[in-house]
Every structure is written in structure tokens, then in C-alpha cells.
Design a protein around this motif. Structure first.
Motif, short mmCIF file in Angstrom:
data_model
loop_
_atom_site.label_atom_id
_atom_site.label_comp_id
_atom_site.label_asym_id
_atom_site.label_seq_id
_atom_site.Cartn_x
_atom_site.Cartn_y
_atom_site.Cartn_z
N GLU A 195 0.83 -1.21 0.00
CA GLU A 195 0.00 0.00 0.00
C GLU A 195 0.86 1.26 0.00
N VAL A 226 2.52 1.63 -3.53
CA VAL A 226 1.55 2.10 -4.52
C VAL A 226 1.25 3.58 -4.29
N ASN A 268 2.05 -2.16 -11.91
CA ASN A 268 2.18 -2.58 -10.51
C ASN A 268 0.87 -2.43 -9.75
N TYR A 269 0.09 -1.42 -10.06
CA TYR A 269 -1.19 -1.25 -9.39
C TYR A 269 -2.16 -2.35 -9.80
N PHE A 324 3.64 2.34 -12.97
CA PHE A 324 2.64 2.47 -11.92
C PHE A 324 1.39 1.66 -12.25
N GLN A 339 1.99 6.54 -6.93
CA GLN A 339 0.88 7.39 -7.37
C GLN A 339 1.21 8.86 -7.20
#
Length: 73
Positions: free
Chosen positions: A11, A14, A63-64, A60, A18
Motif C-alpha cells: 500500500e 503504490v 504494478n497497481y 505504476f 501514485q
């Protein structure tokens, strides 16, 4: 399953990615600055900064997606 890296939870990682993508978005797409001088100074090809920002966004997104689905490709 993804494993945390550098002591970050998934978390946190990420969230960190972001924030970087949001900063790149503001810098590249919402700015009236010309990056040609910076690219020349850093010996980058034309469009190098934009390509790096797009690569960051792609990293991103992948991976998200992995985080959401719990899958490793």
C-alpha cells in the motif's frame, strides 16, 4: 503475489508511485514549460522527458494492476 521492497508495504509503495505519477502529470501536461533546453542540457533525445514520464506511468499502472489482482506476470 507481490512482495514488499525496501521495507515498504504494498500500500505504501503504490501510494508513493501514485504521488510521483501525479507530480509528473502536473509537470509535463499542465505546464507551459518547454523541455527542449533541459533535454539538450542532459544530452537526452527529443521527447526524452515525456517518454520517461510515460514509462513511469506505465510502471505504476502495471504494478497497481498486480496489486489489485494479486497476480504476478
Amino acid at each position: 503475489m507481490l512482495e514488499p521492497n525496501q521495507g515498504l508495504s504494498i500500500e505504501q509503495a503504490v501510494g508513493f508511485l501514485q504521488r510521483i505519477v501525479n507530480m509528473a502529470d502536473i509537470l509535463v501536461f499542465a505546464s507551459s514549460l518547454s523541455f527542449s533546453e533541459l533535454e539538450q542540457e542532459k544530452s537526452m533525445s527529443n521527447g526524452g522527458i515525456l517518454r520517461q514520464c510515460l514509462r513511469l506511468g506505465e510502471t505504476f499502472a502495471i504494478n497497481y494492476f498486480r496489486f489489485l489482482t494479486g497476480k504476478v506476470f
